[in-house]
Design an enzyme around this catalytic site. Sequence first.
Site, mmCIF file in Angstrom:
data_model
loop_
_atom_site.group_PDB
_atom_site.id
_atom_site.type_symbol
_atom_site.label_atom_id
_atom_site.label_comp_id
_atom_site.label_asym_id
_atom_site.label_seq_id
_atom_site.Cartn_x
_atom_site.Cartn_y
_atom_site.Cartn_z
ATOM 1 N N ASP A 139 0.828 -1.217 0.000
ATOM 2 C CA ASP A 139 0.000 0.000 0.000
ATOM 3 C C ASP A 139 0.860 1.265 0.000
ATOM 4 O O ASP A 139 0.360 2.359 -0.262
ATOM 5 C CB ASP A 139 -0.961 0.008 1.201
ATOM 6 C CG ASP A 139 -0.273 -0.023 2.570
ATOM 7 O OD1 ASP A 139 0.973 -0.136 2.621
ATOM 8 O OD2 ASP A 139 -0.992 0.080 3.582
ATOM 9 N N TYR A 163 12.140 2.714 -0.767
ATOM 10 C CA TYR A 163 11.472 1.405 -0.827
ATOM 11 C C TYR A 163 10.176 1.502 -1.647
ATOM 12 O O TYR A 163 9.971 0.732 -2.598
ATOM 13 C CB TYR A 163 11.158 0.896 0.593
ATOM 14 C CG TYR A 163 10.131 -0.214 0.620
ATOM 15 C CD1 TYR A 163 10.431 -1.474 0.114
ATOM 16 C CD2 TYR A 163 8.845 -0.005 1.136
ATOM 17 C CE1 TYR A 163 9.479 -2.498 0.120
ATOM 18 C CE2 TYR A 163 7.905 -1.011 1.149
ATOM 19 C CZ TYR A 163 8.217 -2.262 0.638
ATOM 20 O OH TYR A 163 7.274 -3.260 0.643
ATOM 21 N N LYS A 167 9.037 -0.217 -5.266
ATOM 22 C CA LYS A 167 7.862 -1.090 -5.426
ATOM 23 C C LYS A 167 6.902 -0.488 -6.457
ATOM 24 O O LYS A 167 6.332 -1.207 -7.287
ATOM 25 C CB LYS A 167 7.136 -1.291 -4.092
ATOM 26 C CG LYS A 167 7.882 -2.112 -3.058
ATOM 27 C CD LYS A 167 8.136 -3.556 -3.473
ATOM 28 C CE LYS A 167 6.899 -4.421 -3.504
ATOM 29 N NZ LYS A 167 7.203 -5.844 -3.757
HETATM 30 P P1 NAD Z 1 11.060 -10.133 3.788
HETATM 31 O O1 NAD Z 1 12.110 -9.093 3.761
HETATM 32 O O2 NAD Z 1 10.705 -10.798 5.069
HETATM 33 O O3 NAD Z 1 11.451 -11.307 2.771
HETATM 34 C C1 NAD Z 1 11.963 -11.047 1.491
HETATM 35 C C2 NAD Z 1 12.504 -12.358 0.921
HETATM 36 O O4 NAD Z 1 13.006 -12.098 -0.402
HETATM 37 C C3 NAD Z 1 13.671 -12.961 1.727
HETATM 38 O O5 NAD Z 1 13.490 -14.348 1.862
HETATM 39 C C4 NAD Z 1 14.892 -12.658 0.864
HETATM 40 O O6 NAD Z 1 15.935 -13.589 1.016
HETATM 41 C C5 NAD Z 1 14.290 -12.696 -0.542
HETATM 42 N N1 NAD Z 1 15.076 -11.903 -1.492
HETATM 43 C C6 NAD Z 1 15.517 -10.630 -1.335
HETATM 44 N N2 NAD Z 1 16.231 -10.263 -2.410
HETATM 45 C C7 NAD Z 1 16.209 -11.309 -3.268
HETATM 46 C C8 NAD Z 1 16.776 -11.540 -4.555
HETATM 47 N N3 NAD Z 1 17.505 -10.602 -5.170
HETATM 48 N N4 NAD Z 1 16.566 -12.733 -5.165
HETATM 49 C C9 NAD Z 1 15.842 -13.709 -4.550
HETATM 50 N N5 NAD Z 1 15.311 -13.549 -3.317
HETATM 51 C C10 NAD Z 1 15.492 -12.374 -2.697
HETATM 52 O O7 NAD Z 1 9.806 -9.467 3.102
HETATM 53 P P2 NAD Z 1 8.235 -9.619 3.462
HETATM 54 O O8 NAD Z 1 7.893 -8.671 4.529
HETATM 55 O O9 NAD Z 1 7.901 -11.056 3.589
HETATM 56 O O10 NAD Z 1 7.597 -9.044 2.099
HETATM 57 C C11 NAD Z 1 7.377 -9.907 0.980
HETATM 58 C C12 NAD Z 1 6.754 -9.106 -0.133
HETATM 59 O O11 NAD Z 1 5.521 -8.552 0.291
HETATM 60 C C13 NAD Z 1 7.614 -7.920 -0.600
HETATM 61 O O12 NAD Z 1 7.517 -7.830 -2.001
HETATM 62 C C14 NAD Z 1 6.983 -6.723 0.084
HETATM 63 O O13 NAD Z 1 7.182 -5.561 -0.686
HETATM 64 C C15 NAD Z 1 5.528 -7.135 0.121
HETATM 65 N N6 NAD Z 1 4.725 -6.575 1.227
HETATM 66 C C16 NAD Z 1 5.156 -6.683 2.522
HETATM 67 C C17 NAD Z 1 4.338 -6.211 3.549
HETATM 68 C C18 NAD Z 1 4.739 -6.319 5.006
HETATM 69 O O14 NAD Z 1 4.035 -5.804 5.876
HETATM 70 N N7 NAD Z 1 5.813 -7.002 5.342
HETATM 71 C C19 NAD Z 1 3.110 -5.617 3.245
HETATM 72 C C20 NAD Z 1 2.727 -5.512 1.904
HETATM 73 C C21 NAD Z 1 3.530 -6.017 0.903
HETATM 74 O O1 DAU Z 2 2.458 -0.913 4.541
HETATM 75 C C1 DAU Z 2 3.107 -2.061 4.102
HETATM 76 C C2 DAU Z 2 4.570 -1.993 4.479
HETATM 77 O O2 DAU Z 2 4.655 -2.206 5.882
HETATM 78 C C3 DAU Z 2 5.433 -3.015 3.726
HETATM 79 O O3 DAU Z 2 5.392 -2.732 2.353
HETATM 80 C C4 DAU Z 2 6.874 -2.988 4.233
HETATM 81 O O4 DAU Z 2 7.632 -3.995 3.587
HETATM 82 C C5 DAU Z 2 6.851 -3.247 5.726
HETATM 83 O O5 DAU Z 2 8.165 -3.188 6.257
HETATM 84 C C6 DAU Z 2 5.952 -2.225 6.447
HETATM 85 O O6 DAU Z 2 6.539 -0.891 6.388
HETATM 86 P P1 DAU Z 2 6.524 0.092 7.659
HETATM 87 O O7 DAU Z 2 7.603 1.075 7.495
HETATM 88 O O8 DAU Z 2 5.148 0.599 7.907
HETATM 89 O O9 DAU Z 2 6.863 -0.992 8.825
HETATM 90 P P2 DAU Z 2 7.834 -0.892 10.105
HETATM 91 O O10 DAU Z 2 7.556 -2.091 10.947
HETATM 92 O O11 DAU Z 2 9.233 -0.606 9.718
HETATM 93 O O12 DAU Z 2 7.273 0.386 10.864
HETATM 94 C C7 DAU Z 2 5.931 0.457 11.311
HETATM 95 C C8 DAU Z 2 5.715 1.824 11.930
HETATM 96 O O13 DAU Z 2 6.470 1.889 13.156
HETATM 97 C C9 DAU Z 2 6.220 2.966 11.087
HETATM 98 O O14 DAU Z 2 5.366 4.087 11.281
HETATM 99 C C10 DAU Z 2 7.615 3.274 11.644
HETATM 100 C C11 DAU Z 2 7.458 2.939 13.116
HETATM 101 N N1 DAU Z 2 8.650 2.386 13.785
HETATM 102 C C12 DAU Z 2 9.342 1.378 13.186
HETATM 103 C C13 DAU Z 2 10.450 0.824 13.777
HETATM 104 C C14 DAU Z 2 11.242 -0.289 13.106
HETATM 105 C C15 DAU Z 2 9.028 2.866 15.036
HETATM 106 O O15 DAU Z 2 8.371 3.768 15.595
HETATM 107 N N2 DAU Z 2 10.118 2.313 15.633
HETATM 108 C C16 DAU Z 2 10.862 1.325 15.049
HETATM 109 O O16 DAU Z 2 11.873 0.872 15.655
#
Ligand code: NAD
Ligand code: DAU
Length: 357
Positions: A139, A163, A167
């Site tokens: 998002d 980031y 995306k």
């Molecule tokens: P993550 O960082 O936990 O995992 C990413 C994975 O991708 C890892 O296993 C890493 O080894 C692999 N990777 C990284 N670079 C690579 C490369 N060059 N080749 C092959 N593998 C590679 O990420 P996540 O939080 O599980 O997110 C997964 C997907 O979902 C991402 O595309 C992210 O943008 C999207 N997403 C995440 C969230 C969230 O809240 N975490 C929300 C919405 C969308």
């Molecule tokens: O919205 C989806 C996204 O959510 C994904 O696309 C990303 O991959 C995922 O990492 C996440 O991004 P955020 O930046 O929102 O997540 P994060 O856990 O890093 O941070 C959540 C919120 O908390 C954000 O407002 C920043 C704040 N934060 C984060 C960290 C790591 C803190 O206040 N303290 C911290 O130490």
Amino acid sequence: METARKILITGGAGFIGSHVVRLFVNSYPNYTIFNLDTLTYAGNLENLRDVESKPNYQFLKADITDAAALEDFFAKYGFDGVIHLAAESHVDRSIHGPTQFAQTNVIGTVNLLNVAKNYWAHNPAVNGVKNRFYHVSTDEVYGSLGDEGLFTEETPYDPRSPYSASKASSDHFVRAFYHTYKLPVVISNCSNNYGSYHFPEKLIPLAIHNIKNNFPIPVYGKGENVRDWLFVEDHARAIDVIFHKGVNGETYNIGGHNEWKNIDLIYLLCKIMDTKLGRPEGTSAKLIAFVKDRAGHDLRYAINSSKLQRELGWVPSLQFEEGLEKTVEWYLSNQDWLHHVTSGDYLKYYETQYHQR
Ligand code: NAD
Ligand code: DAU
């Protein structure tokens, strides 16, 4: 019985990817699930220990920026579907080093699109099914909301961190391949996930870890920023539904209708942790430390997922309090996991096992 399919899932050793791999391996015994991952610091095969010996699961170690490796795997295994999650995913890391985000999230995605396009052009109905390229996005591509409103699929893109810019760029390439080459694509944009196997650099697992160990809980700025939290297994179910029933060329927003200010979330987490650790109420909250804000910190994300609910029948299953409590319990009883993923122990162990096969 489902048709036999061969599905490539990228990033399956990461947080969300491991839940998607687990769901597909367990739900579709007739599919073969190939998990392609280069195992960065965020990728851990221990996340998949419960499915790694199943006959319909295979791990492929490769980097998505390596087009030749992707070509070889397509030719060797004949994938008919791709679910693409591999990415650099942490906003703070993207602020310190944007180039790697362009490499993996943009170049890696373009490579995968190109290889799938070329392979499917010569093998249009490989395995007797229609091909599909599913791109998993975020998002954050929509930018930052004020106090009101929700992101819909029509919200214009306005990425504001390296980031989210990477995306957003990858999403544009996916749509370009649909319009230019008729590649059968589908995209989803999801809000913040939480749950088991979440790498302890992100807010919730980091806070759990710090509370457990009596370290300060870093809250950026005043903790006023708002995120819309979704239980990771609900995201994996949404991906399953969209992969099987989504319409080519369409985008689906996924979210939990569950907005929390960071500081309120941290207070709730402290309360749950006090109970679970047998501490007097209010003990963990004393660890809260307000620190320097994230550069360009997006104020608020919130998703309208009514299209997905209406058209494909997906609904989130868990209330946040219940999901957070489950998550805390998981971390407290998986302290070994936390140690392994932050020290690389399991990777070393796995490589020994792997090469002996
Ligand atoms: P993550 O960082 O936990 O995992 C990413 C994975 O991708 C890892 O296993 C890493 O080894 C692999 N990777 C990284 N670079 C690579 C490369 N060059 N080749 C092959 N593998 C590679 O990420 P996540 O939080 O599980 O997110 C997964 C997907 O979902 C991402 O595309 C992210 O943008 C999207 N997403 C995440 C969230 C969230 O809240 N975490 C929300 C919405 C969308
Ligand atoms: O919205 C989806 C996204 O959510 C994904 O696309 C990303 O991959 C995922 O990492 C996440 O991004 P955020 O930046 O929102 O997540 P994060 O856990 O890093 O941070 C959540 C919120 O908390 C954000 O407002 C920043 C704040 N934060 C984060 C960290 C790591 C803190 O206040 N303290 C911290 O130490």
